[in-house]
Scaffold this motif. Structure first.
Motif, PDB file in Angstrom:
ATOM      1  N   VAL A  24       0.891  -1.023  -0.220  1.00  0.00           N
ATOM      2  CA  VAL A  24       0.032  -0.030  -0.020  1.00  0.00           C
ATOM      3  C   VAL A  24       0.882   1.236   0.116  1.00  0.00           C
ATOM      4  O   VAL A  24       1.781   1.229   0.790  1.00  0.00           O
ATOM      5  CB  VAL A  24      -0.815   0.019   1.312  1.00  0.00           C
ATOM      6  CG1 VAL A  24      -1.757   1.207   1.243  1.00  0.00           C
ATOM      7  CG2 VAL A  24      -1.630  -1.421   1.353  1.00  0.00           C
ATOM      8  N   VAL A  25       0.665   1.888  -1.042  1.00  0.00           N
ATOM      9  CA  VAL A  25       1.432   3.197  -1.083  1.00  0.00           C
ATOM     10  C   VAL A  25       0.801   4.555  -0.928  1.00  0.00           C
ATOM     11  O   VAL A  25      -0.246   4.466  -1.393  1.00  0.00           O
ATOM     12  CB  VAL A  25       2.307   3.365  -2.476  1.00  0.00           C
ATOM     13  CG1 VAL A  25       3.282   2.220  -2.668  1.00  0.00           C
ATOM     14  CG2 VAL A  25       1.384   3.319  -3.692  1.00  0.00           C
ATOM     15  N   ASN A  47       4.165  12.298   1.681  1.00  0.00           N
ATOM     16  CA  ASN A  47       4.978  11.790   2.852  1.00  0.00           C
ATOM     17  C   ASN A  47       3.989  11.016   3.667  1.00  0.00           C
ATOM     18  O   ASN A  47       3.064  11.159   4.013  1.00  0.00           O
ATOM     19  CB  ASN A  47       5.472  13.040   3.701  1.00  0.00           C
ATOM     20  CG  ASN A  47       6.266  13.999   3.109  1.00  0.00           C
ATOM     21  OD1 ASN A  47       6.990  13.649   1.907  1.00  0.00           O
ATOM     22  ND2 ASN A  47       6.701  15.057   3.544  1.00  0.00           N
ATOM     23  N   GLY A  48       4.465   9.768   4.055  1.00  0.00           N
ATOM     24  CA  GLY A  48       3.633   8.723   4.479  1.00  0.00           C
ATOM     25  C   GLY A  48       4.459   7.544   5.004  1.00  0.00           C
ATOM     26  O   GLY A  48       5.587   7.570   4.705  1.00  0.00           O
ATOM     27  N   GLU A  49       3.542   6.499   4.958  1.00  0.00           N
ATOM     28  CA  GLU A  49       4.215   5.125   5.254  1.00  0.00           C
ATOM     29  C   GLU A  49       3.720   4.245   4.076  1.00  0.00           C
ATOM     30  O   GLU A  49       2.529   4.191   3.553  1.00  0.00           O
ATOM     31  CB  GLU A  49       3.936   4.520   6.469  1.00  0.00           C
ATOM     32  CG  GLU A  49       4.141   5.130   7.593  1.00  0.00           C
ATOM     33  CD  GLU A  49       3.869   4.400   9.092  1.00  0.00           C
ATOM     34  OE1 GLU A  49       4.482   4.679   9.915  1.00  0.00           O
ATOM     35  OE2 GLU A  49       2.740   3.803   9.109  1.00  0.00           O
ATOM     36  N   SER A  64       8.676   4.470   6.324  1.00  0.00           N
ATOM     37  CA  SER A  64       8.151   5.847   6.199  1.00  0.00           C
ATOM     38  C   SER A  64       8.871   6.468   4.934  1.00  0.00           C
ATOM     39  O   SER A  64      10.122   6.135   4.639  1.00  0.00           O
ATOM     40  CB  SER A  64       8.611   6.872   7.345  1.00  0.00           C
ATOM     41  OG  SER A  64       7.786   6.410   8.483  1.00  0.00           O
ATOM     42  N   VAL A  65       8.232   7.105   4.037  1.00  0.00           N
ATOM     43  CA  VAL A  65       9.004   7.736   2.867  1.00  0.00           C
ATOM     44  C   VAL A  65       8.484   9.157   2.816  1.00  0.00           C
ATOM     45  O   VAL A  65       7.410   9.603   3.407  1.00  0.00           O
ATOM     46  CB  VAL A  65       8.556   6.980   1.702  1.00  0.00           C
ATOM     47  CG1 VAL A  65       8.874   5.533   1.769  1.00  0.00           C
ATOM     48  CG2 VAL A  65       6.829   6.993   1.434  1.00  0.00           C
ATOM     49  N   THR A  66       9.448  10.100   2.223  1.00  0.00           N
ATOM     50  CA  THR A  66       9.242  11.446   1.679  1.00  0.00           C
ATOM     51  C   THR A  66       9.339  11.355   0.293  1.00  0.00           C
ATOM     52  O   THR A  66      10.241  11.086  -0.348  1.00  0.00           O
ATOM     53  CB  THR A  66       9.974  12.240   2.464  1.00  0.00           C
ATOM     54  OG1 THR A  66      11.392  11.966   2.289  1.00  0.00           O
ATOM     55  CG2 THR A  66       9.829  12.262   4.045  1.00  0.00           C
ATOM     56  N   GLY A  67       8.300  12.059  -0.654  1.00  0.00           N
ATOM     57  CA  GLY A  67       8.353  12.619  -1.783  1.00  0.00           C
ATOM     58  C   GLY A  67       8.677  11.262  -2.623  1.00  0.00           C
ATOM     59  O   GLY A  67       8.667  10.024  -2.162  1.00  0.00           O
TER      60      GLY A  67
END
Length: 86
Positions: A24-25, A47-49, A64-67
């Motif tokens: 899930v992105v 930004n999220g998980e 956790s990711v950003t951009g």
């Protein structure tokens, strides 16, 4: 159903490359659940998980990711993120 090949990459490193059940992105238009056989698809990320389900019914592994962006193609799902932390 066959597994989905998933890769999570940042400018610095390959964070993960594995065959999984579902991912899930956090897209800018909302969350997208991607499984094997998904139609070609591309989205920018907010930004999220990213939630990685290794098997059906398993608890997700979260990173956790950003951009960045996510792309589904013939070879699976590739997430190119600006940064990623487990």
């Amino acid at each position: 159903m066959a597994d989905l090949h998933f890769e999570l990459v940042t400018p610095d490193r390959l964070v993960m490359s594995d065959d999984v059940y579902m991912v899930v992105v956090p897209g800018t238009e909302g969350e997208s659940g991607i499984m094997a056989g998904h139609a070609p698809y591309m989205t920018t990320l907010r930004n999220g998980e990213v939630a990685i389900y290794r098997t059906q019914g398993a608890q997700p592994e979260r990173i956790s990711v950003t951009g960045g962006f996510a792309e589904v193609g013939e070879r699976g799902l590739t997430v190119l993120a600006e940064s990623a932390e487990a």
